[in-house]
Scaffold this active site. Sequence first.
Site, PDB file in Angstrom:
ATOM      1  CE1 TYR A  27      -4.051  -1.913   0.094  1.00  0.00           C
ATOM      2  CE2 TYR A  27      -2.826  -3.291   1.629  1.00  0.00           C
ATOM      3  CZ  TYR A  27      -3.907  -3.092   0.793  1.00  0.00           C
ATOM      4  OH  TYR A  27      -4.845  -4.087   0.649  1.00  0.00           O
ATOM      5  CE1 TYR A 155      -8.081  -5.919   2.750  1.00  0.00           C
ATOM      6  CE2 TYR A 155      -7.645  -7.397   4.593  1.00  0.00           C
ATOM      7  CZ  TYR A 155      -7.250  -6.819   3.412  1.00  0.00           C
ATOM      8  OH  TYR A 155      -6.034  -7.131   2.865  1.00  0.00           O
ATOM      9  CG  ASP A 256     -11.890 -13.309   7.326  1.00  0.00           C
ATOM     10  OD1 ASP A 256     -10.962 -13.669   8.073  1.00  0.00           O
ATOM     11  OD2 ASP A 256     -11.732 -12.493   6.400  1.00  0.00           O
ATOM     12  CE  LYS A 285      -4.374  -9.785   9.700  1.00  0.00           C
ATOM     13  NZ  LYS A 285      -3.162  -9.214   9.101  1.00  0.00           N
TER      14      LYS A 285
END
Length: 436
Positions: A27, A155, A256, A285
């Site tokens: 990004y 997201y 998720d 993660k």
Amino acid sequence: MTSATEPDTWDWKQLQDTDRKVIWHPYSSASGNLDAYPVVSASGVRLKLADGRELIDGMASWWCAIHGYNHPVMNRALEEQLGQMSHVMFGGLTHPPAVKLASILVDLTPASLNRVFFSDSGSVAVEVAMKMALQYWHAQDKPQKQKLVALRQGYHGDTFGAMSLCDPVTGMHHLFGDVLPKHYFAPAPECAFDEPCSDADIKAMADLLEAHHQEIAAVIVEPIVQGAGGMRFYSPEYLVKLRALCDAFDTLLIFDEIATGFGRTGKLFAMEHAAVEPDILCLGKSLTGGYMTLAATMCNSRVADGISNKGVGAFMHGPTFMGNPLACSAALASTELLISLPWQRTVQRINAALKLGLEPARELPGVVEVRTLGAIGVIELEQAVDMRKIQPMFVERGVWIRPFGKLVYTMPPFIMNDEDIATLCAAMVDVLATLG
């Protein structure tokens, strides 16, 4: 430039200049308009920069380093596995770290989730979940069920399938909207975490499923916490009502938990706040404690048997590094370490410290809301921050905070003490007060 084995002799300016020339960071612009800070080592909750400064890490390396850095238990697990094998293909072969890890994940998650598919990253775990849902319905002779429903302000990752489930307007991937698969989106829940969820709160989702259930394969949500889409916390009752809707309209439900899994919200998994079980669960993660990249997509017997016993009879996905032994060893060590500790009390302590430390931000101009849940602290602003201004200000105060958009937030490692949390929070409040 000197050898990488001599970090103390690095010329950190040269390192930064070379980075600007050859590396494209996430990004960011390739023109190097925002410098990256060179890190030469990390220990506990501190990052050591090449110029000698140390930063308290309030981001847990994008939320995954729950045990901090250079943890002896984690280091030992990888060193021991490295002496056995670093990698072996997972097609037709297996190994103890993967079997043990899958077993412990099955034990820790709801009883219905009894199959584990490993992959390389959270985005791929979502891709796998999507393919599971689509292939399941194809095997049930309902190939028309090809659409998914996601929430606005959600997201789910950066790969193409995952991008198609992120908010198409406010999300980070609107540039690709013309080429992404088209799915359905329901409004993000307005009922806050500590509020009930009325029928009105979920009416739009109910109407969408009623109108289009014949073509909808699954609904996917981030349970309780919408992460990179806005750091929003919503009512557990929404998940209860959503599960009932999916059952009523014969639609699979995907959770998720890539950002929320492994204690971040105060429960081992965020879905436990609602006592709701999905058909498919995505993990990543914190799975490996931040040591290596690994993800898992779990499913129940309905999905596994539905795919395996009909149609082509095999799930059509197979990452090269699936079930990597080093990554599985890291995940096994991290998970066993977490559940051996009083992590619930630790997260409660962190939450109390975040509430205390961030409270003064409520009085600052331009602040919309201050909110905390588990080991998550968020200051939401009226306007997006200027990263070129705000990032150096945090570094100057000895902390690593990485805002995005209108959000200045922290998700610290679980090993962080109250003094360091107070320093983090004070820096967040001070910087925003200075920017005014």
